[in-house]
Design an enzyme around this catalytic site. Structure first.
Site, PDB file in Angstrom:
ATOM      1  N   ASN A   9       0.872  -1.178   0.000  1.00 49.73           N
ATOM      2  CA  ASN A   9       0.000   0.000   0.000  1.00 49.73           C
ATOM      3  C   ASN A   9       0.909   1.228   0.000  1.00 49.73           C
ATOM      4  OD1 ASN A   9      -1.798   2.052   0.555  1.00 49.73           O
ATOM      5  ND2 ASN A   9      -2.344   1.315   2.607  1.00 49.73           N
ATOM      6  N   LYS A  11       0.153   4.257  -0.247  1.00 51.82           N
ATOM      7  CA  LYS A  11      -0.473   5.449   0.350  1.00 51.82           C
ATOM      8  C   LYS A  11      -0.186   6.677  -0.538  1.00 51.82           C
ATOM      9  CE  LYS A  11      -0.282   3.160   4.763  1.00 51.82           C
ATOM     10  NZ  LYS A  11      -0.193   3.243   6.217  1.00 51.82           N
ATOM     11  N   HIS A  94      -9.509   1.006   4.807  1.00 55.15           N
ATOM     12  CA  HIS A  94      -8.250   1.208   5.529  1.00 55.15           C
ATOM     13  C   HIS A  94      -8.510   2.130   6.722  1.00 55.15           C
ATOM     14  CE1 HIS A  94      -4.220   2.490   6.543  1.00 55.15           C
ATOM     15  NE2 HIS A  94      -3.796   1.402   5.928  1.00 55.15           N
ATOM     16  N   GLU A  96      -6.968   4.548   7.842  1.00 53.27           N
ATOM     17  CA  GLU A  96      -6.791   5.982   7.558  1.00 53.27           C
ATOM     18  C   GLU A  96      -8.036   6.556   6.870  1.00 53.27           C
ATOM     19  OE1 GLU A  96      -3.003   5.480   5.602  1.00 53.27           O
ATOM     20  OE2 GLU A  96      -2.183   4.837   7.532  1.00 53.27           O
ATOM     21  N   GLU A 166      -5.579  -5.166  10.453  1.00 51.96           N
ATOM     22  CA  GLU A 166      -4.538  -4.175  10.710  1.00 51.96           C
ATOM     23  C   GLU A 166      -4.828  -3.469  12.025  1.00 51.96           C
ATOM     24  OE1 GLU A 166      -2.510  -2.884   6.811  1.00 51.96           O
ATOM     25  OE2 GLU A 166      -4.286  -1.650   7.065  1.00 51.96           O
ATOM     26  N   GLY A 172       2.275   2.021  10.839  1.00 50.12           N
ATOM     27  CA  GLY A 172       3.213   3.128  10.705  1.00 50.12           C
ATOM     28  C   GLY A 172       3.902   3.515  12.005  1.00 50.12           C
ATOM     29  N   SER A 212       3.290  -2.338  10.439  1.00 56.03           N
ATOM     30  CA  SER A 212       4.735  -2.405  10.693  1.00 56.03           C
ATOM     31  C   SER A 212       5.331  -3.777  10.379  1.00 56.03           C
ATOM     32  CB  SER A 212       5.056  -1.987  12.138  1.00 56.03           C
ATOM     33  OG  SER A 212       4.649  -0.643  12.352  1.00 56.03           O
TER      34      SER A 212
HETATM   35  P1  PGA Z   1       2.688   0.067   7.735  1.00 52.65           P
HETATM   36  O1  PGA Z   1       1.241   0.283   7.107  1.00 52.65           O
HETATM   37  O2  PGA Z   1       3.241  -1.204   7.139  1.00 52.65           O
HETATM   38  O3  PGA Z   1       3.482   1.283   7.330  1.00 52.65           O
HETATM   39  O4  PGA Z   1       2.517  -0.047   9.200  1.00 52.65           O
HETATM   40  C1  PGA Z   1       0.388  -0.777   6.866  1.00 52.65           C
HETATM   41  C2  PGA Z   1      -0.890  -0.269   6.256  1.00 52.65           C
HETATM   42  O5  PGA Z   1      -1.334   0.816   6.619  1.00 52.65           O
HETATM   43  O6  PGA Z   1      -1.491  -0.948   5.392  1.00 52.65           O
END
Ligand code: PGA
Length: 249
Positions: A9, A11, A94, A96, A166, A172, A212
């Site tokens: 992803n 982003k 997601h 976010e 997730e 993140g 992560s």
């Molecule tokens: P990350 O994000 O691997 O940077 O923690 C995962 C995601 O948001 O899909």
């Protein structure tokens, strides 16, 4: 048999030129060995990245789609438009999107249906925030997200869904869920799917872990019986890290 999937992803990262370079590198390094690799790029990259893909196991995905079919929705991109670029997947729900853009379960359910109607495979995200885990309601939160987002689908349509667990506190942050925390939630999700759609559908549903995930912890996470791959954010922005995860099975 459910599929092993590693989806990146990106982003809101990478210029078009940088994205094409990254996709070319990944395409060169992907081996057609049974692991499905998906690049979920920004909308504007989709068409050009699509042209760089030559491997059978490398696929393209978007990170979101509109909740309406078409028309006067300035700034939105429909499932049909995404499909027309050559994409096969779309991330829906997601965290976010849920938190920054206030996307709720009912809206996400509309998006899932539009994705399916346009032959896109939804990667449906679920997961609890830290406070919910600390107060012990994380299983209920995820259960509710899945039920409200997905459980009015027919068994046939549900069979096309990929789920990504997730935990929001791991996204993140550099804090990864432990292998045991991931496995227990994935198992609970699979049991919930089995209660609703039966064990065959549940056994065939790919459930990815996200938050992560990196080359150093991917192998341990993916070794769990109910973890079928990963949804990768930060580590997907660099071909070496991303391929380190793809090859971690
Ligand atoms: P990350 O994000 O691997 O940077 O923690 C995962 C995601 O948001 O899909």
């Amino acid at each position: 048999m459910r599929k092993k999937i590693v989806a990146g992803n990106w982003k809101m990262n990478k210029t078009l030129q940088e994205g094409i370079e990254l996709a070319k590198t990944v395409n060169r390094q992907v081996e057609d060995n049974g692991v499905i690799v998906v690049l979920c790029t920004p909308f504007i990259h989709l068409t050009e990245v699509s042209k760089t893909i030559t491997k059978d196991s490398l696929f393209l995905g978007a990170q979101n789609c509109a909740s309406e079919v078409s028309g006067a929705y300035t700034g939105e991109v429909s499932a049909q438009m995404i499909r027309s670029t050559g994409a096969d997947y779309v991330i829906i729900g997601h965290s976010e999107r849920r938190s920054y853009y206030h996307e709720d379960d009912a809206l996400l359910n509309k998006k899932v249906k539009l994705a399916l109607a346009n032959e896109l495979i939804p990667i449906f995200c679920c997961g609890e925030v830290l406070q919910e885990r600390q107060s012990g309601i994380h299983f209920d939160v995820v259960r509710s997200q899945i039920e409200k987002g997905l459980f009015d689908l027919s068994p046939e349509d549900f069979g096309k869904i990929v789920i990504a667990y997730e935990p929001v506190w791991a996204i993140g942050t550099g804090v990864t869920a432990s292998s045991d925390q991931a496995q227990e939630m994935h198992k609970a999700i699979r049991e919930q799917v089995a209660e609703k759609y039966g064990t065959t559908v549940a056994d065939n549903t790919s459930i990815l872990y996200g938050g992560s995930c990196k080359p150093s912890n991917a192998a341990e996470l993916f070794a769990n019986p109910d973890v079928d791959g990963g949804l990768i954010g930060g580590a997907a922005l660099n071909a070496a890290d991303f391929m380190g995860i793809v090859t971690a099975f």
